[in-house]
Design an enzyme around this catalytic site. Sequence first.
Site, PDB file in Angstrom:
ATOM      1  N   ALA A 150      -7.141 -30.463 -44.034  1.00  0.00           N
ATOM      2  CA  ALA A 150      -7.572 -29.067 -44.090  1.00  0.00           C
ATOM      3  C   ALA A 150      -9.034 -28.993 -43.695  1.00  0.00           C
ATOM      4  O   ALA A 150      -9.780 -29.972 -43.817  1.00  0.00           O
ATOM      5  CB  ALA A 150      -7.376 -28.490 -45.490  1.00  0.00           C
ATOM      6  N   ASP A 151      -9.437 -27.829 -43.229  1.00  0.00           N
ATOM      7  CA  ASP A 151     -10.848 -27.582 -42.926  1.00  0.00           C
ATOM      8  C   ASP A 151     -11.589 -27.072 -44.151  1.00  0.00           C
ATOM      9  O   ASP A 151     -12.787 -27.307 -44.307  1.00  0.00           O
ATOM     10  CB  ASP A 151     -10.966 -26.593 -41.773  1.00  0.00           C
ATOM     11  CG  ASP A 151     -10.314 -27.126 -40.505  1.00  0.00           C
ATOM     12  OD1 ASP A 151     -10.743 -28.196 -40.046  1.00  0.00           O
ATOM     13  OD2 ASP A 151      -9.375 -26.495 -39.998  1.00  0.00           O
ATOM     14  N   GLU A 174       1.656 -26.541 -37.653  1.00  0.00           N
ATOM     15  CA  GLU A 174       1.379 -27.024 -39.010  1.00  0.00           C
ATOM     16  C   GLU A 174       1.993 -26.090 -40.045  1.00  0.00           C
ATOM     17  O   GLU A 174       2.582 -26.530 -41.038  1.00  0.00           O
ATOM     18  CB  GLU A 174      -0.130 -27.137 -39.218  1.00  0.00           C
ATOM     19  CG  GLU A 174      -0.761 -28.274 -38.432  1.00  0.00           C
ATOM     20  CD  GLU A 174      -2.278 -28.254 -38.446  1.00  0.00           C
ATOM     21  OE1 GLU A 174      -2.878 -29.275 -38.060  1.00  0.00           O
ATOM     22  OE2 GLU A 174      -2.874 -27.238 -38.841  1.00  0.00           O
TER      23      GLU A 174
END
Length: 213
Positions: A81-82, A101
Site C-alpha cells: 500500500a502507499d 489490485e
Amino acid sequence: MTEAKRIAAEKAIEYVQDGMIVGVGTGSTVAYFIDALAQIKDKIAGTVSSSENSTAKLRAHGIDVLDLNETGPLSLYVDGADECDPNKCLIKGGGGALTREKIIAEASETYVCIIDPSKRVDVLGKFPLPIEVIPMARSLVTRELTKLGGEPILRDFTTDNGNIILDVHGLQISDPVGLEREINAIPGVVTVGLFARRPADIVIEGSEPIQVW
C-alpha cells in the site's frame, strides 16, 4: 526502508498454505514477497497477478500465473500500500495497477497488506490519490475531482488496461468509504485507489519488532 519491506514480505509467507492459489500484488514490497514465494513454489498451486510487471517476476521464478476467471475465489491476496490508516483502509495505485489490485482483493477471502512504517498514517491523503480514468473522460473527471477539493494531475503513464491515471493532491480523507463511493460514481472513472469498502484484513508492518494488526 528496504529491510522493513523485506521483513514484512517474508512474514506474509506464513499465511501461504499448501495447495493455495495466491493473489499477488504489485510494487517494491511485493517484489520481496515474490522472491520469498519462489522458495516454496512447489507448495502452491499457482498465482493470480495484478500487473504485467508482477507476472514477469513470477514467471521468471518459474511460478505459474493463472487467470482469475478460471480460478474463481481466492483464499489469500498479498499486496502493499502507499498509505494505511488505523482502520486498515488504504491508498493504492502508486504503481498504476489499482484496478486489477482491487479486483483481486474483492475476489479474495483474506487480504494481507505488507508495509514499511512510513506507510502508516492517521488520515489518508498525504500520498496523492490515484484514479484510473478512461482517456476521453479526462477533462470531465478532472472538473468533478476539483469540486471535491482536490488538485488532479495527469500522470505520464498508461495502465495495463490502456487507461490514464489522475493523481489527486491536497486531500484529507476522513471518510474513505464515502469518498470511494463518490469518486467511483463519476462517469469515466474506472476505479479509485481507495481500498476502504474492502480494506485489508491483516496488516504486517516491517518494523522492529514486527507488528501484525
